[in-house]
Design an enzyme around this catalytic site. Structure first.
Site, PDB file in Angstrom:
ATOM      1  N   HIS A 309       0.885  -1.165  -0.075  1.00  0.00           N
ATOM      2  CA  HIS A 309       0.023  -0.017   0.049  1.00  0.00           C
ATOM      3  C   HIS A 309       0.899   1.273  -0.029  1.00  0.00           C
ATOM      4  O   HIS A 309       1.864   1.278   0.769  1.00  0.00           O
ATOM      5  CB  HIS A 309      -1.103   0.092   1.232  1.00  0.00           C
ATOM      6  CG  HIS A 309      -2.026   1.020   0.943  1.00  0.00           C
ATOM      7  ND1 HIS A 309      -2.111   2.182   1.386  1.00  0.00           N
ATOM      8  CD2 HIS A 309      -3.082   0.616   0.531  1.00  0.00           C
ATOM      9  CE1 HIS A 309      -3.148   2.879   1.078  1.00  0.00           C
ATOM     10  NE2 HIS A 309      -4.296   2.066   0.629  1.00  0.00           N
ATOM     11  N   ASP A 366      -7.923  -5.583   0.298  1.00  0.00           N
ATOM     12  CA  ASP A 366      -8.437  -6.362  -0.773  1.00  0.00           C
ATOM     13  C   ASP A 366      -8.052  -7.853  -0.573  1.00  0.00           C
ATOM     14  O   ASP A 366      -8.476  -8.582  -1.294  1.00  0.00           O
ATOM     15  CB  ASP A 366      -8.249  -5.767  -2.207  1.00  0.00           C
ATOM     16  CG  ASP A 366      -8.658  -4.585  -2.470  1.00  0.00           C
ATOM     17  OD1 ASP A 366     -10.096  -4.507  -2.158  1.00  0.00           O
ATOM     18  OD2 ASP A 366      -8.156  -3.651  -3.052  1.00  0.00           O
TER      19      ASP A 366
END
Ligand code: ACO
Length: 431
Positions: A309, A366
């Site tokens: 991320h 996710d």
């Protein structure tokens, strides 16, 4: 917001300098305000990917990526996940405060009474091939709302902005379910306003004319929680897209449609679909090692989807909640999915591998969400659509905040030009 020290920047070649104020928000690192830099020194700043750039001030969501903290309007995501609902969280994002009972009843009533799509929008779907990707249909359908409601909207009017927010949050599940049903050749379902937000969506997705649908409270609770976790995430790629489009004065439906297309990419919201495809491709726990090896190989463009991320250099707090929830939901629904074992093995292998440790690559939101969507019977191509339903609350909150901010300007970045120097046109017979 406070303005404290001044950072002085001197260009020694020209002796031009700029005194740049340091701006501090409520939380997070201070930012150097470079607004006068070009005027003072003749230089721009260069930050591709915006790794060191704050594009706006915002009071909606705060992330501390080093500590793994996520707050909506100051409330920790863990508390909202445990105690709130998606609709209440949407109210919070839009209005800045949790609603009183009366405020919530009014909000829920307003949302419930804007759930229908225009009948003509249904005809619009007939133009799509049956196997069109649902994200393509969603983006086009939401953009087409501009054609139905554009003339009613004055983006400078607070009531009109609020109405657009209500319409978008209300209609998104109806449109999303229509995208799915069109792709499998089922008749569209009208929203049932006696149901709550998430139940209504599940009903529109799965009810068939031939038999009644038993709605599962476990499924509804799980989906509501996933919606809370996906509702906002400050200035991510899709939200920044919404703001950039919004900065031109474009109507809210066009702005949100742009956000949907930005979300679709596999580096962003499209990752949930890509994770499931990756887990299926890996197939079994004994193939995990090979997958990790491939992900580390710079000559192979395979990446561990659902890992890494831009902001979180620690566990994504949403991933932590979803991870726990995956086991619970699968257990309660009686689903035994071998992909969960592959996912757990992959997470375990990556978390102790130097490559991932050094780069601080952790599972993101996710990584596990697709396994839950799959257990709820939601097809893989619809995963990013699920994300879009939830993120609509955040996108529209940002769009409203942008319009409420005095002195806002059109977003217009600059560039470092690397093309040809000025040159004269050469006639075709002389080239
Ligand atoms: N698998 C393998 N290596 C990775 C991964 C990954 N998933 N993610 C990053 N890396 C490596 C990069 O190759 C790079 O290595 P290097 O320093 O040796 O060159 C390093 O880690 C830094 O990666 P960047 O791509 O520079 O990080 P950036 O912040 O630009 O990208 C992103 C973040 C896009 C999320 C990236 O980690 C990625 O592609 N992850 C997979 C896709 C994904 O899960 N996206 C969803 C994000 S969450 C969301 O949007 C909802």
């Amino acid at each position: 917001m406070s303005e404290s020290k001044i950072v002085k920047l001197v260009d020694e070649s020209t002796n031009r300098s700029s005194e740049l104020p340091l701006l501090s928000g409520t939380l997070g690192p201070a930012c150097i305000d470079i607004g006068t830099l070009y005027k003072d020194t003749g230089h721009f700043t260069y930050d591709p990917g915006y790794g060191s750039t704050a594009s706006t001030k915002s009071a909606i969501t705060y992330i501390d990526g080093d500590k793994g903290v996520l707050l909506y309007r100051g409330y920790p995501i863990e508390q909202l996940a445990e105690k709130s609902t998606f609709l209440e969280t949407s109210y919070l994002l839009l209005n800045g405060e949790l609603p009183t009972k009366d405020q919530f009843s009014k909000f829920e009533h307003d949302i419930t009474h804007h759930t229908m799509m225009h009948e003509s929008l249904k005809d619009f779907f007939k133009g799509f091939h049956h196997d069109a990707h649902p994200m393509a249909m969603l983006a086009a359908s939401v953009a087409s709302l501009s054609a139905f409601y554009h003339d009613d909207i004055d983006v400078d009017d607070a009531d009109d902005r609020k109405l657009a927010a209500i319409r978008l949050i209300a209609k998104m599940p109806t449109i999303a379910a229509a995208c799915y049903r069109y792709s499998i050749g089922w008749p569209f379902r009208y929203p049932r306003n006696n149901l709550e937000y998430v139940d209504r969506f599940l009903h529109m997705m799965f009810e068939v004319p031939s038999e009644p649908l038993e709605l599962s409270p476990v499924a509804a609770k799980a989906l509501d929680l996933l919606f809370i976790l996906h509702a906002d995430h400050e200035q991510n790629a899709s939200t920044s897209t919404v703001r950039l489009v919004g900065s031109t004065g474009a109507n809210p439906y066009a702005s949100i449609a742009a956000g949907i297309t930005a979300l679709w990419g596999p580096a962003h919201g499209g990752a949930n679909e890509a994770v499931l495809e990756m887990l299926q491709e890996i197939g079994s726990a004994d193939k995990v090692e090979t997958a990790v090896k491939r992900a580390k190989d710079k000559n192979d463009n395979f990446r561990l989807m659902g890992f890494g991320h831009r902001v979180y250099k620690n566990f994504d707090p949403r991933a932590k909640i979803i991870r726990e929830m995956t086991h619970k939901v699968l257990g309660e629904l009686g689903v035994n999915d071998p992909l969960l074992e592959v996912a757990m093995k992959l997470e375990e292998a990556a978390l102790k591998d130097d490559y991932f440790v050094e780069r601080k690559l952790y599972p993101n939101v996710d990584f596990y969400s697709g396994i839950i969507y799959k257990a709820l019977g939601i097809p893989t191509e619809m995963f990013t659509v699920m994300f879009a339903i939830a993120r609509t609350a955040g996108w529209i909150a940002h769009w409203i905040e942008q319009h409420e901010t005095p002195g806002a300007r059109i977003g217009r970045p600059r560039q470092i030009y690397t093309g040809a120097d000025v040159r004269d046109y050469v006639a075709a017979d002389k080239r």
